[in-house]
Design a protein around this motif. Structure first.
Motif, PDB file in Angstrom:
ATOM      1  N   LEU A  55     -12.824  -1.883  18.723  1.00 24.66           N
ATOM      2  CA  LEU A  55     -12.747  -2.648  17.475  1.00 24.66           C
ATOM      3  C   LEU A  55     -12.794  -1.698  16.293  1.00 24.66           C
ATOM      4  CD1 LEU A  55     -13.116  -5.856  16.486  1.00 24.66           C
ATOM      5  CD2 LEU A  55     -15.171  -4.839  15.536  1.00 24.66           C
ATOM      6  N   GLU A  56     -11.980  -2.011  15.271  1.00 23.34           N
ATOM      7  CA  GLU A  56     -11.996  -1.236  14.036  1.00 23.34           C
ATOM      8  C   GLU A  56     -11.789  -2.139  12.826  1.00 23.34           C
ATOM      9  OE1 GLU A  56     -10.131   2.991  15.751  1.00 23.34           O
ATOM     10  OE2 GLU A  56      -8.982   1.770  14.324  1.00 23.34           O
ATOM     11  N   PRO A  57     -12.780  -2.225  11.928  1.00 18.61           N
ATOM     12  CA  PRO A  57     -12.510  -2.812  10.607  1.00 18.61           C
ATOM     13  C   PRO A  57     -11.750  -1.780   9.783  1.00 18.61           C
ATOM     14  CG  PRO A  57     -14.884  -2.636  11.076  1.00 18.61           C
ATOM     15  CD  PRO A  57     -14.170  -1.813  12.081  1.00 18.61           C
ATOM     16  N   ILE A  58     -10.692  -2.193   9.133  1.00 17.31           N
ATOM     17  CA  ILE A  58      -9.841  -1.261   8.387  1.00 17.31           C
ATOM     18  C   ILE A  58     -10.055  -1.520   6.896  1.00 17.31           C
ATOM     19  CG2 ILE A  58      -7.526  -0.317   8.133  1.00 17.31           C
ATOM     20  CD1 ILE A  58      -8.678  -0.146  10.955  1.00 17.31           C
ATOM     21  N   HIS A  59     -10.778  -0.632   6.225  1.00 13.28           N
ATOM     22  CA  HIS A  59     -11.250  -0.865   4.866  1.00 13.28           C
ATOM     23  C   HIS A  59     -10.199  -0.478   3.833  1.00 13.28           C
ATOM     24  CE1 HIS A  59     -14.996  -1.672   6.806  1.00 13.28           C
ATOM     25  NE2 HIS A  59     -15.115  -0.434   7.240  1.00 13.28           N
ATOM     26  N   ILE A  60      -9.184  -1.339   3.721  1.00 12.69           N
ATOM     27  CA  ILE A  60      -8.099  -1.066   2.772  1.00 12.69           C
ATOM     28  C   ILE A  60      -8.265  -1.850   1.477  1.00 12.69           C
ATOM     29  CG2 ILE A  60      -6.433  -0.473   4.563  1.00 12.69           C
ATOM     30  CD1 ILE A  60      -5.294  -3.321   4.281  1.00 12.69           C
ATOM     31  N   ASN A  61      -9.216  -2.782   1.426  1.00 12.00           N
ATOM     32  CA  ASN A  61      -9.396  -3.610   0.234  1.00 12.00           C
ATOM     33  C   ASN A  61     -10.789  -3.505  -0.362  1.00 12.00           C
ATOM     34  OD1 ASN A  61      -6.756  -4.871   0.135  1.00 12.00           O
ATOM     35  ND2 ASN A  61      -7.357  -6.016   1.968  1.00 12.00           N
ATOM     36  N   SER A  62     -11.823  -3.613   0.453  1.00 12.09           N
ATOM     37  CA  SER A  62     -13.190  -3.657  -0.055  1.00 12.09           C
ATOM     38  C   SER A  62     -13.548  -2.453  -0.901  1.00 12.09           C
ATOM     39  CB  SER A  62     -14.176  -3.762   1.115  1.00 12.09           C
ATOM     40  OG  SER A  62     -14.038  -4.995   1.776  1.00 12.09           O
ATOM     41  N   ASP A  63     -13.011  -1.305  -0.576  1.00 13.34           N
ATOM     42  CA  ASP A  63     -13.421  -0.056  -1.225  1.00 13.34           C
ATOM     43  C   ASP A  63     -12.460   0.430  -2.304  1.00 13.34           C
ATOM     44  OD1 ASP A  63     -15.625   0.060   0.462  1.00 13.34           O
ATOM     45  OD2 ASP A  63     -14.562   1.215   1.985  1.00 13.34           O
ATOM     46  N   TYR A  64     -11.391  -0.337  -2.587  1.00 13.73           N
ATOM     47  CA  TYR A  64     -10.340   0.172  -3.465  1.00 13.73           C
ATOM     48  C   TYR A  64      -9.990  -0.803  -4.573  1.00 13.73           C
ATOM     49  CZ  TYR A  64      -9.461   3.621   0.185  1.00 13.73           C
ATOM     50  OH  TYR A  64      -9.591   4.639   1.099  1.00 13.73           O
ATOM     51  N   MET A  65      -9.732  -0.257  -5.768  1.00 12.57           N
ATOM     52  CA  MET A  65      -9.039  -1.025  -6.783  1.00 12.57           C
ATOM     53  C   MET A  65      -7.567  -1.129  -6.379  1.00 12.57           C
ATOM     54  SD  MET A  65     -10.359  -0.318 -10.633  1.00 12.57           S
ATOM     55  CE  MET A  65     -11.816  -1.168 -11.237  1.00 12.57           C
ATOM     56  N   GLY A  66      -6.884  -2.133  -6.964  1.00 13.82           N
ATOM     57  CA  GLY A  66      -5.528  -2.400  -6.520  1.00 13.82           C
ATOM     58  C   GLY A  66      -5.535  -3.023  -5.147  1.00 13.82           C
ATOM     59  N   ARG A  67      -6.493  -3.931  -4.926  1.00 11.48           N
ATOM     60  CA  ARG A  67      -6.624  -4.521  -3.605  1.00 11.48           C
ATOM     61  C   ARG A  67      -5.573  -5.624  -3.412  1.00 11.48           C
ATOM     62  NH1 ARG A  67     -12.220  -8.063  -4.410  1.00 11.48           N
ATOM     63  NH2 ARG A  67     -11.254  -9.803  -5.527  1.00 11.48           N
ATOM     64  N   LEU A  68      -5.194  -5.819  -2.160  1.00  9.20           N
ATOM     65  CA  LEU A  68      -4.232  -6.862  -1.819  1.00  9.20           C
ATOM     66  C   LEU A  68      -4.924  -8.196  -1.595  1.00  9.20           C
ATOM     67  CD1 LEU A  68      -2.207  -4.913   0.904  1.00  9.20           C
ATOM     68  CD2 LEU A  68      -1.946  -4.832  -1.564  1.00  9.20           C
ATOM     69  N   SER A  69      -6.144  -8.120  -1.124  1.00  8.83           N
ATOM     70  CA  SER A  69      -6.906  -9.295  -0.757  1.00  8.83           C
ATOM     71  C   SER A  69      -8.372  -8.980  -0.986  1.00  8.83           C
ATOM     72  CB  SER A  69      -6.651  -9.645   0.722  1.00  8.83           C
ATOM     73  OG  SER A  69      -7.571 -10.607   1.192  1.00  8.83           O
ATOM     74  N   ASP A  70      -9.232  -9.996  -0.917  1.00  7.46           N
ATOM     75  CA  ASP A  70     -10.664  -9.742  -1.013  1.00  7.46           C
ATOM     76  C   ASP A  70     -11.302  -9.577   0.364  1.00  7.46           C
ATOM     77  OD1 ASP A  70     -10.152 -12.367  -0.408  1.00  7.46           O
ATOM     78  OD2 ASP A  70     -11.632 -13.217  -1.768  1.00  7.46           O
ATOM     79  N   HIS A  71     -10.473  -9.390   1.394  1.00  8.43           N
ATOM     80  CA  HIS A  71     -10.951  -9.165   2.756  1.00  8.43           C
ATOM     81  C   HIS A  71     -10.261  -7.952   3.350  1.00  8.43           C
ATOM     82  CE1 HIS A  71     -12.902 -13.214   3.467  1.00  8.43           C
ATOM     83  NE2 HIS A  71     -12.186 -13.457   2.386  1.00  8.43           N
ATOM     84  N   ASP A  72     -10.975  -7.252   4.228  1.00 11.60           N
ATOM     85  CA  ASP A  72     -10.374  -6.197   5.043  1.00 11.60           C
ATOM     86  C   ASP A  72      -9.904  -6.797   6.364  1.00 11.60           C
ATOM     87  OD1 ASP A  72     -10.889  -4.074   3.286  1.00 11.60           O
ATOM     88  OD2 ASP A  72     -12.914  -3.790   4.089  1.00 11.60           O
ATOM     89  N   PRO A  73      -8.799  -6.283   6.903  1.00 18.12           N
ATOM     90  CA  PRO A  73      -8.403  -6.720   8.243  1.00 18.12           C
ATOM     91  C   PRO A  73      -9.295  -6.093   9.310  1.00 18.12           C
ATOM     92  CG  PRO A  73      -6.896  -5.042   7.436  1.00 18.12           C
ATOM     93  CD  PRO A  73      -7.846  -5.333   6.309  1.00 18.12           C
ATOM     94  N   VAL A  74      -9.339  -6.717  10.471  1.00 23.01           N
ATOM     95  CA  VAL A  74     -10.083  -6.209  11.623  1.00 23.01           C
ATOM     96  C   VAL A  74      -9.142  -6.225  12.813  1.00 23.01           C
ATOM     97  CG1 VAL A  74     -12.130  -6.470  13.072  1.00 23.01           C
ATOM     98  CG2 VAL A  74     -12.192  -7.233  10.691  1.00 23.01           C
ATOM     99  N   ILE A  75      -9.147  -5.170  13.616  1.00 23.40           N
ATOM    100  CA  ILE A  75      -8.252  -5.084  14.765  1.00 23.40           C
ATOM    101  C   ILE A  75      -9.044  -4.737  16.021  1.00 23.40           C
ATOM    102  CG2 ILE A  75      -7.670  -2.663  14.279  1.00 23.40           C
ATOM    103  CD1 ILE A  75      -4.842  -3.301  15.358  1.00 23.40           C
ATOM    104  N   SER A  76      -8.629  -5.319  17.135  1.00 22.14           N
ATOM    105  CA  SER A  76      -9.267  -5.061  18.432  1.00 22.14           C
ATOM    106  C   SER A  76      -8.210  -4.615  19.438  1.00 22.14           C
ATOM    107  CB  SER A  76      -9.971  -6.321  18.940  1.00 22.14           C
ATOM    108  OG  SER A  76      -9.037  -7.392  19.078  1.00 22.14           O
ATOM    109  N   GLN A  77      -8.695  -4.010  20.521  1.00 22.99           N
ATOM    110  CA  GLN A  77      -7.788  -3.556  21.577  1.00 22.99           C
ATOM    111  C   GLN A  77      -8.447  -3.792  22.934  1.00 22.99           C
ATOM    112  OE1 GLN A  77      -7.219   0.710  22.789  1.00 22.99           O
ATOM    113  NE2 GLN A  77      -5.256   0.458  21.739  1.00 22.99           N
ATOM    114  N   PHE A  78      -7.641  -4.254  23.898  1.00 22.69           N
ATOM    115  CA  PHE A  78      -8.109  -4.479  25.261  1.00 22.69           C
ATOM    116  C   PHE A  78      -7.088  -3.884  26.224  1.00 22.69           C
ATOM    117  CE2 PHE A  78      -9.306  -7.959  22.456  1.00 22.69           C
ATOM    118  CZ  PHE A  78     -10.686  -7.984  22.599  1.00 22.69           C
ATOM    119  N   THR A  79      -7.575  -3.274  27.277  1.00 21.06           N
ATOM    120  CA  THR A  79      -6.699  -2.642  28.265  1.00 21.06           C
ATOM    121  C   THR A  79      -6.633  -3.516  29.514  1.00 21.06           C
ATOM    122  OG1 THR A  79      -7.305  -0.446  27.451  1.00 21.06           O
ATOM    123  CG2 THR A  79      -6.253  -0.575  29.611  1.00 21.06           C
TER     124      THR A  79
END
Length: 897
Positions: free
Chosen positions: A871-895
């Protein structure tokens, strides 16, 4: 001569009004003239305890509101009293001629938004809230009404009682929806900013019909057609403001005392101090705010030596450094947020200001932080009860600590940015917001267990730690102009390497909530680019045509290509599943994109670069194709098509297709007209999806918004996609969860996308009620219990080996009852809080008022948790001005094997 003529008619108005009132409320004029008065003001009544000012509606307001109500067949009309022209008059009677009507119309605005009204829907509770908060904001009768009668009593700024009923004497129902007309100018304009839309929350509570009209035209039609005028001098609205008698001379710290609410509240006093801050109030209804501070103080940390003063007029010669004596009444300026209900102690209704001396040295600021007065960093409040009635301050509690400094000059060192509001906060706005608030942490070069990887402050909900040490640094009211340039860019983790001196103030924000704020009345050089140490960034490796090293962070936002990206990729036996709240993303009817083409393009880049084109993406807050337009249907086909095209993932061999169920119009919350929903896109080149329809509906895919999904004996969904318990009370008027069945490498994969009910209505963590009441989680808990029940059935019908992913914007902290119920009752694992998957400093997806927290989650079933989960939260909005959304996306992986 002309002014005397007007005064005569004002006097005549009062005489006629008094005579008509003596006839009783049943009086109705069937012939003759109604004298239409614009006389505003108040009646003064003296009692043995103090003075009452009684504000009532005008016949001019009653006439216009009645005309609008009758012409458009509405339940209720609200007409702002401020729109009625002062010192005007007129006469009204049945069957008026056009020239008579024209003469009367001079009372009202002639054109523009002041004359424009909108028709929409509001529930009774929201209408009451609007009227009450307007009274709290203006301290007089603010709206004239038709269809309604109200009476509100204040005591020096605090509402004591309020009463509402329909004009016919029937109950005014909080839960009933009423057809209502409100003024466009007061709904939103620069002159009335922050207006009904933001200040009074009408962006959520007022559902616009799309119908607009001229009030003057409505009045013209009414007067030319009506046969009998109603009684127009009745008191449809009454506001009484009570103040106690003169109490004497007091020091500022005696007025403030060692509690939240002054013991001299409501009393008239004389006090004095050195002016340390002064500014014209830029928001309606304006005036001048001043802060004075006693030069010596009382030496007690529990009491503030400073005090706020408010002047209704901006005509003052007072300047910073003046020693002044003020006569006025001690008020408690309440927040408009009923879930907070805290106040600022202030002297209002000022009758005298004397400048005793000028150019005085300002009191020395109190140093806050590691080398000075220690700021609480764990607990907001240990008190149990209403803080307004607490008789002491506990300086180890965050709320009490900041209250003890209200108005005082303070100094902080090397603050670190932990969040922001305004300025370049959002990407692709038509223009930069003219204000900026930075949320900062004093002594920012120090780190703690709550420090995020970017340098923010992480909320610790389990310990009840809501970061009282984070301070709001504001460029608004009481701050010197241009002290922080809204054109500059700030990101979480930036450090201002300087000492900052200002005043602690309890300021009301755009939305009517209160915030302890550091205002900066004297311009400093601390915010020049050479004083700002930017956070070090590790730029990802990529092939896009962007050179991150050449970007100037002072004047540009970091493009998506330069922000974090996942290391998880969907390839071979590895399945990647993500969730992303897109914040009301829509395509307009003409094919352009809401927030501009740039935002849609950047959203596409986020899917491509930040998330690396996942196999399945749960998209939250997808709006219909026409956005907030109330007309048209709820289809989102074009919005989803544009998202896929903007991602350009097809260039990497990805074949995205959509899974979507359009909601019933205006039934699932969010922005009025937007019809937000959860939709899914999936890579058909790697993942299979087979639509399935309930045979009872002959394969009809339409009208399935409320069709319940069940699990067959074979462990499949009865309909695919479907909705989970859509008819249950738990999902009424909020987003229904979508469930879809996929196949990957021969195995079933079930995905349940969610956007659970919001936290609107919860007690504020910074509010009067301690501990706060999280009312909204009761409903989330009930919804989560149903979701867990559905997951259990899926597991049971698949021999306890179902591959189930429950994900989305949960609007809840990880250990609220709703989330623990979903995890425990559904035999699921919240991947965000598995130490081996996500380190503590990465556990956030959202930044609210400078505090980073996690509310977007991915839960996985036991079978999936055995498949090398990541699992990885991808902090592309919470930490930056010029944000696209007020939420960060989260991605998971299963093998998969």
């Amino acid at each position: 001569m002309k002014s005397s003529f007007k005064v005569y008619f004002q006097i005549l108005s009062m005489l006629i009004t008094a005579q008509l009132l003596s006839c009783g409320s049943s009086y109705q004029m069937e012939s003759g003239d109604n004298f239409i008065s614009t006389l505003k003001g108040f009646e003064v009544k003296e009692t043995d305890k103090g003075t009452a000012k009684i504000y009532t509606s005008t016949s001019a307001g009653n006439l216009m509101a009645t005309a609008i109500k009758e012409v458009y067949d509405l339940d209720i009309v609200l007409y702002p009293q401020a729109l009625i022209n002062d010192y005007n008059y007129g006469f009204a009677h049945a069957n008026m001629t056009s020239s008579e009507v024209d003469y009367l119309l001079d009372i009202y605005p002639k054109n523009g938004n002041k004359d424009q009204f909108m028709i929409g829907l509001m529930d009774g509770a929201s209408i009451k809230h609007l009227i009450r908060t307007r009274v709290q904001d203006t301290f007089n009768l603010d709206v004239e009404v038709a269809g309604l009668v109200y009476n509100i009593n204040l005591m020096a700024g605090v509402v004591q009682t309020s009463y509402f009923e329909l004009a016919n004497g029937r109950k005014f129902d909080d839960d009933k929806t009423y057809r209502i007309a409100i003024n466009q100018h007061f709904f939103f304009s620069g002159e009335t900013f922050p207006s009904y839309k933001y200040r009074n929350n009408l962006n959520f509570s007022f559902v616009r019909s799309g119908i607009r009209f001229s009030a003057r035209e409505a009045l013209t039609k009414y007067l030319s057609e009506t046969k009998i005028l109603p009684f127009l001098d009745n008191k449809r609205g009454t506001v009484t403001d009570f103040e106690l008698k003169y109490a004497g001379k007091y020091k500022t710290y005696e007025i403030q005392s060692d509690r939240h609410r002054s013991p001299l509240w409501g009393k008239k006093v004389v006090t004095s101090g050195i002016v340390t801050a002064l500014d014209n109030v830029e928001w309606f209804p304006r005036g001048v705010d001043i802060i004075i501070q006693d030069p010596k103080g009382d030496g007690r940390d529990e009491t503030s030596d400073a005090l706020h003063i408010h002047l209704d007029s901006d005509a003052t010669e007072v300047q910073i450094g003046d020693y002044i004596e003020v006569t006025g009444t001690v008020w408690e300026r309440m927040t408009l947020d009923a879930n907070q209900n805290m106040s600022k102690t202030v002297i209002r209704n000022v009758t005298d200001v004397k400048i005793i001396s000028t150019k005085n040295k300002l009191p020395e600021p109190v140093l806050l932080g590691y080398d000075g007065r220690q700021i609480p960093d764990r607990v907001l409040s240990t008190y149990k009860g209403n803080l307004n009635f607490k008789t002491y301050l506990t300086l180890t509690d965050g709320i009490d600590f900041w209250e003890s400094l209200e108005g005082m000059r303070v100094k902080i060192r090397n603050p670190r940015v932990t969040g922001f509001r305004g300025g370049h906060e959002e990407l692709a706005r038509q223009s930069v917001q003219r204000y900026i608030t930075l949320y900062v942490l004093p002594d920012g070069k120090r780190r703690s267990y709550k420090t995020t990887y970017a340098g923010g402050v992480r909320e610790d909900f389990m310990r009840g730690d809501y970061s009282p040490e984070v301070l709001h640094l504001s460029t608004g009211n009481l701050s010197a102009p241009d002290i922080v340039d809204p054109e500059d860019y700030y990101n979480v983790g930036d450090i201002i390497e300087a000492d900052i001196v200002g005043n602690i103030s309890y300021e009301m924000n755009l939305f009517g909530g209160g915030e302890y704020t550091l205002v900066l009345p004297i311009k400093e050089e601390a915010f020049t680019s050479d004083k700002i140490k930017r956070r070090d960034l590790d730029f990802p490796a990529f092939t896009a045509d962007v050179d991150c090293e050449k970007i100037n962070p002072n004047k540009n936002h970091w493009p998506i290509e330069c922000r974090p990206r996942t290391t998880l990729k969907g390839e071979g036996s590895k399945l990647t599943v993500a969730t992303f709240n897109l914040k009301n993303l829509s395509s307009n009817e003409d094919g352009t994109i809401d927030y501009g083409n740039e935002r849609m393009a950047e959203m596409g880049k986020a899917i491509r670069f930040s998330l690396q084109c996942p196999d399945i993406v749960n998209l939250v807050e997808v709006q219909d194709d026409n956005g907030q337009d109330l007309q048209g249907g709820t289809g989102a086909g074009r919005t989803l098509k544009n998202i896929i095209e903007a991602s350009s993932c097809d260039e990497q061999g990805v074949l995205y297709k959509t899974v979507n169920i359009d909601p019933i119009n205006h039934s699932e919350g969010g922005q009025p007209g937007g019809n937000i929903r959860e939709s899914i896109i999936y890579n058909a080149a790697r993942v299979s999806f087979t639509p399935r329809f309930d045979e009872r509906y002959n394969g009809n895919i339409l009208n399935r918004e409320l069709r319940e999904t069940t699990v067959t004996k074979e462990g499949d969904l009865s309909v695919n996609p479907g909705r989970i318990f859509p008819l249950s009370e738990e999902f009424r008027n909020t987003r229904k969860s979508i469930v879809a069945q996929f196949e990957f490498r021969g195995e079933k994969v079930f995905l349940i996308g969610n956007h659970l009910n919001s936290k609107l209505g919860d007690s504020s963590f910074w509010g009067e009620r301690q501990p706060p009441y999280i009312r909204s989680d009761e409903r989330r808990h009930a919804s989560a219990t149903l979701l867990a029940q559905f997951v259990r059935i899926l597991n049971m019908r698949n021999n306890q080996k179902a591959n189930v992913i429950v994900l989305g914007d949960m609007n809840a902290h990880y250990n609220e009852r709703s989330m623990t119920a979903l995890e425990n009752n559904g035999a699921l694992t919240n991947m965000m809080f598995v130490d081996e998957l996500t380190p503590p400093e990465e556990r956030y997806t959202h930044n609210y008022n400078g505090e980073s927290s996690a509310i977007d989650f991915i839960f996985a079933s036991q079978n999936l948790m055995s498949m090398d989960p990541k699992l990885e939260p991808i902090h592309i909005n919470s930490d930056y001005m010029g944000r696209l959304s007020d939420h960060d996306p989260v991605i998971s992986q299963f093998t998969f094997r």
